[in-house]
Design an enzyme around this catalytic site. Structure first.
Site, PDB file in Angstrom:
ATOM      1  N   GLY A   1       1.567  14.542  -6.177  1.00  0.00           N
ATOM      2  CA  GLY A   1       0.138  14.762  -6.677  1.00  0.00           C
ATOM      3  C   GLY A   1      -0.616  13.395  -7.259  1.00  0.00           C
TER       4      GLY A   1
ATOM      5  N   GLY B   1      -1.110  10.603  -8.849  1.00  0.00           N
ATOM      6  CA  GLY B   1      -0.637  10.237 -10.207  1.00  0.00           C
ATOM      7  C   GLY B   1      -1.198   8.874 -10.815  1.00  0.00           C
TER       8      GLY B   1
ATOM      9  CE  LYS C   1      -3.773   2.105  -4.788  1.00  0.00           C
ATOM     10  NZ  LYS C   1      -3.813   1.600  -3.069  1.00  0.00           N
TER      11      LYS C   1
ATOM     12  CG  ASP D   1       1.162   1.551 -15.503  1.00  0.00           C
ATOM     13  OD1 ASP D   1       0.549   1.939 -14.431  1.00  0.00           O
ATOM     14  OD2 ASP D   1       1.241   0.543 -15.665  1.00  0.00           O
ATOM     15  N   GLY D   2      -0.117   4.940 -14.295  1.00  0.00           N
ATOM     16  CA  GLY D   2      -1.522   5.457 -13.873  1.00  0.00           C
ATOM     17  C   GLY D   2      -2.383   4.193 -13.792  1.00  0.00           C
TER      18      GLY D   2
ATOM     19  NE  ARG E   1      -8.500   5.589  -1.254  1.00  0.00           N
ATOM     20  CZ  ARG E   1      -7.441   6.113  -1.754  1.00  0.00           C
ATOM     21  NH1 ARG E   1      -7.359   7.199  -2.312  1.00  0.00           N
ATOM     22  NH2 ARG E   1      -6.363   5.253  -2.033  1.00  0.00           N
TER      23      ARG E   1
ATOM     24  CG  ASP F   1       2.607  11.233  -0.053  1.00  0.00           C
ATOM     25  OD1 ASP F   1       3.630  11.013   0.672  1.00  0.00           O
ATOM     26  OD2 ASP F   1       2.261  10.444  -0.968  1.00  0.00           O
ATOM     27  CG  ASN F   2       0.716   7.445   1.796  1.00  0.00           C
ATOM     28  OD1 ASN F   2       0.244   7.972   0.523  1.00  0.00           O
ATOM     29  ND2 ASN F   2       1.805   6.726   1.839  1.00  0.00           N
TER      30      ASN F   2
END
Length: 463
Positions: A93, A95, A116, A128-129, A182, A257-258
């Site tokens: 998911g 993150g 991002k 840590d995002g 993006r 997932d990419n």
């Protein structure tokens, strides 16, 4: 506060909300201690009616994430699963990102603005995002170069430095932080479908298929919507991998997932452009077995497509999905030939002749050790350079049988001493003055030069 100044071309959307709550988690963006605008993509902004924003408004939307008027009112961290190096992971998911806004471009396509480095989400796990500023600069360079080389890619829309010191194990720390936005046609991944299959959610799968056909593929569903979507995904993926091949690009991490259902290249972590034509070249230091090596990208993406088909079996019989997968070799071959003729600036010919030409070029690059960008540049428009390496003898014999495309060599770029490149040493050299003295001028000049190359390539059609 109204921040969008050009309403004539600004067309906000929130179509993703029509899917319902099964596909996302509402999240709060991180509050950053600083907001220093480092990059704004005016060319991309003009496509969605946002080029008229002041810098202050830009930072408000893309650094503090004040919602765009009429678009998504809240940030949405998307849910998905995925195969990571072919091991299934249901704990994925968004993150360190979220879907921030949706808009229509000038062609009426639905476009996503995704982030991002925008903070922790329910899917952050131990992260840590955040995003390093160096990582953001690398994504700018990847997307600018790929766009110039004719690759269907997401675009880096905005980078804002955020004033935090981040600890990272794979680079000198503490290091500077940034948040990136993006622009892409979709953030629906193969893993989005895999999650629904794993959780046995057929109604949600049907909604996602309908959304993808309507808003991403923009095609009629036909009598078998799932088969229609599968065919669209295979065609887009073949085009994308062929574009990487001709660009000499190695993505690095081709997990499911990419993979974007739209066939757009995106999500740039470890990536490289080839220093030499080497099928075994890898971009990620942790890809110890070369699973995603340059010469295995087609195999890897086809494997991912098979996993997408397995997920879609939740609502469709397997035999309706197989025909699309069986077209992979044919689609890949045609896409490579088309992209190669475009980059060479040559008129299209019959398939056998094009295939022989491309093969001769690849053999020449492999045996000579020449950097691939230099080879594509040298033979542009059918030119045969002086001092030809013997490895290119077969190519030189074939080139007289092809005609240059109109305008193939008209742009001043083709009189330069050599091509623009984006090798890892150059990337590090572009980062050094930013890290050492906050000097962005060299990066700005490189972006300008890459866009000039893109203009030279775009001067010729690919009919």
């Amino acid at each position: 506060m109204q921040r969008v100044t050009d309403k004539s071309s600004y067309r906000p959307e929130k179509a993703f909300l029509d899917l319902g709550g099964d596909f996302h988690d509402v999240v709060a963006p991180a509050a950053f201690p600083a907001h220093r605008l480092r990059y704004r993509n005016q060319r991309a902004a003009a496509e969605v009616g946002l080029e008229g924003l002041t810098d202050a408004a830009w930072v408000g939307h893309f650094g503090r994430f004040e919602p765009l008027p009429g678009s998504l009112p809240l940030a949405l961290a998307l849910r998905y699963h995925g195969h990571q190096f072919r091991t299934y992971n249901p704990e994925l998911g968004d993150g360190r990102g979220f879907l921030f806004a949706q808009l229509r471009d000038g062609a009426g396509r639905l476009m996503d603005l995704g982030t991002k480095g925008s903070g922790r989400t329910p899917w952050s796990r131990f992260g840590d995002g955040r995003l390093t500023l160096k990582g953001a600069v690398r994504e700018i360079l990847a997307t600018e170069m790929l766009e110039a080389l004719g690759v269907t890619t997401s675009r880096t829309f905005s980078v804002i430095e955020t004033g935090e010191a981040l600890e990272r194990g794979d680079e000198p720390s503490p290091t500077r932080s940034a948040v990136l936005v993006r622009l892409s046609h979709s953030h629906v991944r193969y893993g989005s479908f895999q999650r629904l299959a794993a959780l046995q959610m057929p109604e949600a799968m049907t909604r996602l298929v309908d959304y993808a056909l309507r808003e991403i593929a923009r095609t009629e569903p036909g009598p078998d919507p799932v088969a229609t979507l599968m065919a669209y995904a295979v065609e887009g993926a073949a085009r994308m991998v062929a574009q990487w091949h001709v660009a000499g690009f190695v993505h690095g991490v081709l997990n499911t997932d990419n993979m974007n259902i739209s066939g757009e290249s995106f999500d740039y972590g470890p990536w490289r452009f080839l220093p030499a034509w080497d099928s075994g070249f890898t971009a990620a230091y942790f890809d110890q077995f070369g699973l995603y090596a340059f010469g295995r990208q087609a195999e890897a993406v086809h494997w991912n497509l098979v996993e997408l088909a397995k997920a879609l079996r939740l609502i469709a019989p397997a035999d309706s999905l197989v025909p699309a997968l069986q077209r992979w070799p044919e689609l890949m071959g045609a896409a490579v030939r088309r992209q190669a003729m475009w980059r060479l600036g040559l008129k299209r010919a019959d398939a056998a002749a094009e295939e022989a030409l491309v093969r001769a070029l690849e053999v020449g690059m492999g045996e000579s050790g020449i950097q691939p960008d230099a080879a594509w540049f040298a033979f542009r428009g059918g030119r045969v350079p002086d001092g030809l390496h013997p490895a290119f003898a077969a190519l030189a014999d074939l080139l007289p049988g092809f005609e240059p495309a109109p305008g193939a060599l008209d742009h001043p770029y083709w009189a330069d001493r050599g091509p623009e490149t984006m090798l890892i040493d150059e990337v590090e050299a572009l980062w050094a003055p930013i890290a050492g003295g906050d000097d962005w001028s060299r990066l700005d000049r490189k972006i300008e030069a890459v866009r000039r190359m893109g203009s030279a390539l775009a001067d010729v059609g690919d009919d």
